[in-house]
Design an enzyme around this catalytic site. Structure first.
Site, PDB file in Angstrom:
ATOM      1  N   ASP A  35       1.160  -1.242  -0.242  1.00 21.44           N
ATOM      2  CA  ASP A  35       0.168   0.692  -0.195  1.00 21.44           C
ATOM      3  C   ASP A  35       0.953   1.274   0.090  1.00 21.44           C
ATOM      4  O   ASP A  35       2.198   1.197   0.573  1.00 21.44           O
ATOM      5  CB  ASP A  35      -0.758  -0.396   1.514  1.00 21.44           C
ATOM      6  CG  ASP A  35      -2.429   1.015   1.127  1.00 21.44           C
ATOM      7  OD1 ASP A  35      -1.760   2.142   0.933  1.00 21.44           O
ATOM      8  OD2 ASP A  35      -3.416   0.431   0.973  1.00 21.44           O
ATOM      9  N   ILE A  36       0.533   2.459  -1.013  1.00 19.17           N
ATOM     10  CA  ILE A  36       1.537   3.723  -0.545  1.00 19.17           C
ATOM     11  C   ILE A  36       1.289   4.341   0.112  1.00 19.17           C
ATOM     12  O   ILE A  36       2.026   5.097   0.461  1.00 19.17           O
ATOM     13  CB  ILE A  36       1.135   4.581  -1.759  1.00 19.17           C
ATOM     14  CG1 ILE A  36      -0.501   4.526  -1.977  1.00 19.17           C
ATOM     15  CG2 ILE A  36       1.266   4.093  -3.297  1.00 19.17           C
ATOM     16  CD1 ILE A  36      -0.679   5.991  -3.362  1.00 19.17           C
ATOM     17  N   ASN A  97     -13.361  -3.732   1.804  1.00 15.56           N
ATOM     18  CA  ASN A  97     -14.502  -2.829   1.776  1.00 15.56           C
ATOM     19  C   ASN A  97     -15.705  -3.044   1.045  1.00 15.56           C
ATOM     20  O   ASN A  97     -15.071  -3.009  -0.529  1.00 15.56           O
ATOM     21  CB  ASN A  97     -13.895  -1.616   2.000  1.00 15.56           C
ATOM     22  CG  ASN A  97     -12.747  -0.996   3.042  1.00 15.56           C
ATOM     23  OD1 ASN A  97     -12.911  -0.982   4.669  1.00 15.56           O
ATOM     24  ND2 ASN A  97     -11.791  -0.541   3.115  1.00 15.56           N
ATOM     25  N   GLN A 104     -15.586   2.138   0.552  1.00 13.68           N
ATOM     26  CA  GLN A 104     -15.237   1.945  -0.406  1.00 13.68           C
ATOM     27  C   GLN A 104     -14.240   2.842  -1.315  1.00 13.68           C
ATOM     28  O   GLN A 104     -15.628   3.889  -1.812  1.00 13.68           O
ATOM     29  CB  GLN A 104     -15.746   0.772  -1.150  1.00 13.68           C
ATOM     30  CG  GLN A 104     -14.874   0.224  -2.076  1.00 13.68           C
ATOM     31  CD  GLN A 104     -15.870  -0.792  -2.868  1.00 13.68           C
ATOM     32  OE1 GLN A 104     -16.544  -1.488  -3.234  1.00 13.68           O
ATOM     33  NE2 GLN A 104     -14.586  -1.388  -3.995  1.00 13.68           N
ATOM     34  N   HIS A 110     -10.640  -5.345  -2.925  1.00 13.12           N
ATOM     35  CA  HIS A 110      -9.600  -5.457  -2.912  1.00 13.12           C
ATOM     36  C   HIS A 110      -9.494  -6.106  -1.906  1.00 13.12           C
ATOM     37  O   HIS A 110      -9.984  -5.601  -1.000  1.00 13.12           O
ATOM     38  CB  HIS A 110      -8.554  -4.097  -2.831  1.00 13.12           C
ATOM     39  CG  HIS A 110      -8.900  -2.699  -2.435  1.00 13.12           C
ATOM     40  ND1 HIS A 110      -9.662  -2.281  -2.795  1.00 13.12           N
ATOM     41  CD2 HIS A 110      -8.479  -1.590  -1.722  1.00 13.12           C
ATOM     42  CE1 HIS A 110     -10.258  -1.488  -2.667  1.00 13.12           C
ATOM     43  NE2 HIS A 110      -9.729  -1.350  -1.236  1.00 13.12           N
ATOM     44  N   LEU A 111      -8.520  -7.052  -1.198  1.00 16.13           N
ATOM     45  CA  LEU A 111      -8.694  -6.879   0.266  1.00 16.13           C
ATOM     46  C   LEU A 111      -6.427  -6.783   1.007  1.00 16.13           C
ATOM     47  O   LEU A 111      -5.611  -6.776   0.569  1.00 16.13           O
ATOM     48  CB  LEU A 111      -7.993  -8.779   0.066  1.00 16.13           C
ATOM     49  CG  LEU A 111      -7.610  -9.377   1.533  1.00 16.13           C
ATOM     50  CD1 LEU A 111      -9.795  -9.417   2.237  1.00 16.13           C
ATOM     51  CD2 LEU A 111      -7.510 -10.717   1.974  1.00 16.13           C
ATOM     52  N   HIS A 112      -6.962  -5.239   1.877  1.00 20.40           N
ATOM     53  CA  HIS A 112      -5.471  -5.274   2.402  1.00 20.40           C
ATOM     54  C   HIS A 112      -5.344  -6.734   3.782  1.00 20.40           C
ATOM     55  O   HIS A 112      -6.542  -6.834   4.381  1.00 20.40           O
ATOM     56  CB  HIS A 112      -6.548  -3.769   3.768  1.00 20.40           C
ATOM     57  CG  HIS A 112      -7.077  -2.631   2.989  1.00 20.40           C
ATOM     58  ND1 HIS A 112      -5.558  -2.056   2.099  1.00 20.40           N
ATOM     59  CD2 HIS A 112      -7.763  -2.711   2.718  1.00 20.40           C
ATOM     60  CE1 HIS A 112      -6.749  -1.339   1.840  1.00 20.40           C
ATOM     61  NE2 HIS A 112      -8.439  -1.369   1.242  1.00 20.40           N
TER      62      HIS A 112
END
Length: 127
Positions: A35-36, A97, A104, A110-112
């Site tokens: 993640d950035i 989300n 979201q 996407h999954l964190h």
């Protein structure tokens, strides 16, 4: 329910190579990258390569190969990043989300995967 996928979302652009990323793992159906704006010492985003908007959309419409590949990739990432609790890690949180109430931000499923510290409560208790 019909889902409307926006092919110009940031993750679609990453998948097309238009935006660089720090790849953690790439498989035939899945891409995982750092993640950035990490919210924990380990913060990896895992996305399917297919045009799915939310987790329920992915679970409903993805092929068996895509679903298996995605979930196996999650397991590999947990092992690679050292958060896998059964293998010496201290655990992790997996978050996805969906929609407005789920806050979201990118309309691509996407999954964190977050780890490396205690995450705290997932949501505030209802009053």
């Amino acid at each position: 329910m019909a889902y409307s996928y926006d092919p110009q979302n940031i993750f679609a652009r990453i998948l097309r190579g238009e935006i660089p990323n720090k790849t953690v793992l790439e498989t035939p159906h899945t891409l995982a990258f750092h993640d950035i704006a990490p919210q924990a010492p380990v913060h990896v985003l895992v996305i399917p390569k297919g045009p799915y908007v939310t987790y329920d959309h992915f679970a409903r419409d993805a092929s068996e190969a895509e679903i298996v590949d995605f979930h196996r990739a999650v397991a590999q990432i947990c092992a690679m990043t050292g958060v896998q609790p059964g293998e010496g890690g201290e655990g992790f949180r997996a978050i996805t989300n969906a929609g407005t109430h789920g806050v979201q931000e990118v309309p691509h499923f996407h999954l964190h995967i977050l780890g490396g510290r205690v995450m705290g409560r997932m949501v505030a208790k209802a009053e």
